[in-house]
Design an enzyme around this catalytic site. Structure first.
Site, PDB file in Angstrom:
ATOM      1  N   ASP A   1     -18.944   0.393  -3.331  1.00 28.06           N
ATOM      2  CA  ASP A   1     -18.905   1.846  -3.155  1.00 28.06           C
ATOM      3  C   ASP A   1     -18.573   2.183  -1.694  1.00 28.06           C
ATOM      4  O   ASP A   1     -18.767   1.363  -0.794  1.00 28.06           O
ATOM      5  CB  ASP A   1     -20.265   2.419  -3.545  1.00 28.06           C
ATOM      6  CG  ASP A   1     -20.195   3.901  -3.878  1.00 28.06           C
ATOM      7  OD1 ASP A   1     -19.077   4.462  -3.918  1.00 28.06           O
ATOM      8  OD2 ASP A   1     -21.261   4.508  -4.087  1.00 28.06           O
ATOM      9  N   GLY A   2     -18.067   3.395  -1.501  1.00 34.67           N
ATOM     10  CA  GLY A   2     -17.897   3.906  -0.145  1.00 34.67           C
ATOM     11  C   GLY A   2     -16.496   3.814   0.439  1.00 34.67           C
ATOM     12  O   GLY A   2     -16.307   4.096   1.626  1.00 34.67           O
TER      13      GLY A   2
ATOM     14  N   HIS B   1      -9.302   2.688  -0.402  1.00 35.28           N
ATOM     15  CA  HIS B   1      -9.146   1.721  -1.498  1.00 35.28           C
ATOM     16  C   HIS B   1      -8.265   0.553  -1.056  1.00 35.28           C
ATOM     17  O   HIS B   1      -8.514  -0.593  -1.422  1.00 35.28           O
ATOM     18  CB  HIS B   1      -8.562   2.402  -2.737  1.00 35.28           C
ATOM     19  CG  HIS B   1      -9.460   3.459  -3.314  1.00 35.28           C
ATOM     20  ND1 HIS B   1     -10.813   3.262  -3.491  1.00 35.28           N
ATOM     21  CD2 HIS B   1      -9.206   4.730  -3.742  1.00 35.28           C
ATOM     22  CE1 HIS B   1     -11.364   4.359  -4.012  1.00 35.28           C
ATOM     23  NE2 HIS B   1     -10.402   5.265  -4.161  1.00 35.28           N
TER      24      HIS B   1
ATOM     25  N   SER C   1     -14.257   1.772 -13.214  1.00 34.92           N
ATOM     26  CA  SER C   1     -15.188   2.010 -14.322  1.00 34.92           C
ATOM     27  C   SER C   1     -14.552   2.904 -15.383  1.00 34.92           C
ATOM     28  O   SER C   1     -13.547   3.581 -15.130  1.00 34.92           O
ATOM     29  CB  SER C   1     -16.463   2.677 -13.782  1.00 34.92           C
ATOM     30  OG  SER C   1     -16.201   4.029 -13.488  1.00 34.92           O
TER      31      SER C   1
ATOM     32  N   GLU D   1     -15.646   5.549 -16.228  1.00 33.76           N
ATOM     33  CA  GLU D   1     -15.793   6.929 -15.722  1.00 33.76           C
ATOM     34  C   GLU D   1     -14.739   7.266 -14.658  1.00 33.76           C
ATOM     35  O   GLU D   1     -14.457   8.436 -14.407  1.00 33.76           O
ATOM     36  CB  GLU D   1     -17.187   7.141 -15.117  1.00 33.76           C
ATOM     37  CG  GLU D   1     -18.328   7.209 -16.126  1.00 33.76           C
ATOM     38  CD  GLU D   1     -18.721   5.853 -16.712  1.00 33.76           C
ATOM     39  OE1 GLU D   1     -18.548   4.828 -16.008  1.00 33.76           O
ATOM     40  OE2 GLU D   1     -19.150   5.805 -17.873  1.00 33.76           O
TER      41      GLU D   1
ATOM     42  N   LEU E   1     -14.234 -21.170  -7.297  1.00 33.25           N
ATOM     43  CA  LEU E   1     -14.936 -19.902  -7.492  1.00 33.25           C
ATOM     44  C   LEU E   1     -14.545 -19.266  -8.840  1.00 33.25           C
ATOM     45  O   LEU E   1     -13.372 -19.214  -9.189  1.00 33.25           O
ATOM     46  CB  LEU E   1     -14.570 -18.942  -6.352  1.00 33.25           C
ATOM     47  CG  LEU E   1     -15.284 -17.594  -6.406  1.00 33.25           C
ATOM     48  CD1 LEU E   1     -16.752 -17.730  -6.000  1.00 33.25           C
ATOM     49  CD2 LEU E   1     -14.605 -16.573  -5.492  1.00 33.25           C
TER      50      LEU E   1
ATOM     51  N   SER F   1     -24.864   2.821 -12.155  1.00 32.34           N
ATOM     52  CA  SER F   1     -23.545   3.321 -12.527  1.00 32.34           C
ATOM     53  C   SER F   1     -22.917   2.558 -13.705  1.00 32.34           C
ATOM     54  O   SER F   1     -21.726   2.237 -13.684  1.00 32.34           O
ATOM     55  CB  SER F   1     -22.602   3.286 -11.317  1.00 32.34           C
ATOM     56  OG  SER F   1     -23.130   4.068 -10.270  1.00 32.34           O
TER      57      SER F   1
END
Ligand code: FPP
Length: 236
Positions: free
Chosen positions: A15-16, A32, A60, A62, A126, A191
């Site tokens: 976030d942020g 972004h 997401s 949303e 990974l 969220s």
């Protein structure tokens, strides 16, 4: 880092990006862009630190409600990483899997995802999961529909439904639950991220915005995780 227990699976709510850009007088999109760069850098940091699974919440269910301009900028970024940055990671033994409803994405993005997942499926380094068009309630709803069909046609007996069965039918099938969830930028919310999978996960929230969340910040999160007394609901 010496003597620190490294979590096996780290999940992140990134976030942020918008606030990072605003603080610098830049358009949201630039947040972004910088956030995407940070994802790529942290992939290699996670690998170096010995983290085995890394999962990020990139888009997401949303997020479609954001402005057309912002959604399109995020899709352009994802296209670019799926066709170049993450392809490079796949060449470096990173296995990439996308969780979320892929059928809701543009056809060319679905093709890029298919290729990347296929090309990296035998990689043993990974294990990197990207949540795109992901919502935990949507994931559980899709799973219930599929299981419902299987019950209807006799493939599954309701008695077979155990917690393991549910885990094995979610998008995260085969991926162990996260040990540590990091949320940047200070909000204390889940969220709609990995609701089932985070049942016993330790949470770490920092006010740092995602584009500034670097190796030192990740080590701080791991240090905080090491101070926790992990319990699985059992009285001690
Ligand atoms: C939250 O910041 C971030 C997102 C909604 C998108 C996350 C996407 C990226 C980090 C870039 C692309 C991802 C990959 C995997 C290459 P926000 O916009 O909600 O920030 P704000 O709350 O400060 O407005």
């Amino acid at each position: 880092m010496e003597g620190l227990k490294v979590p096996n699976h780290v999940a992140v709510i990134m976030d942020g990006n918008g606030r990072w850009a605003k603080a610098k007088g830049l358009p949201r999109k630039m947040g972004h862009v910088q956030g995407g760069k940070n994802v790529e850098e942290l992939l290699y940091v996670c690998d170096d630190l010995g983290i085995k699974y890394f999962t990020v919440y990139a888009f997401s269910t949303e997020n479609w409600k954001r402005s057309e301009d912002e959604v399109s900028a995020l899709m352009t970024l994802l296209r670019s990483y799926l066709s170049s940055g993450f392809k490079k990671a796949a060449k470096n033994n990173v296995r990439i899997r996308i969780i979320g409803d892929k059928s809701g994405l543009a056809g060319d993005i679905q093709d890029l995802i298919r290729d990347l997942e296929e090309d990296s499926k035998d990689n043993t380094g990974l294990q990197f999961q990207i949540a795109i068009n992901y919502g935990s309630r949507d994931e559980i709803t899709r799973m219930m529909r599929e299981v419902g069909k299987k019950i209807k046609n006799g493939e599954v007996d309701p008695e077979d439904i155990t917690e393991d069965f549910i885990s094995d039918n979610l998008d995260t099938k085969g991926i162990p639950d996260p040990d540590l969830l990091i949320r940047t930028s200070g909000e204390l919310r889940l969220s709609n991220f990995l609701l089932w999978q985070l049942a016993y996960t330790e949470f770490y929230v920092t006010s740092t915005h995602w584009p500034d969340f670097d190796k030192d910040e990740l080590i701080k999160a791991i240090e905080a995780y090491n101070k926790r007394d992990r319990r699985y609901g059992n009285a001690k």
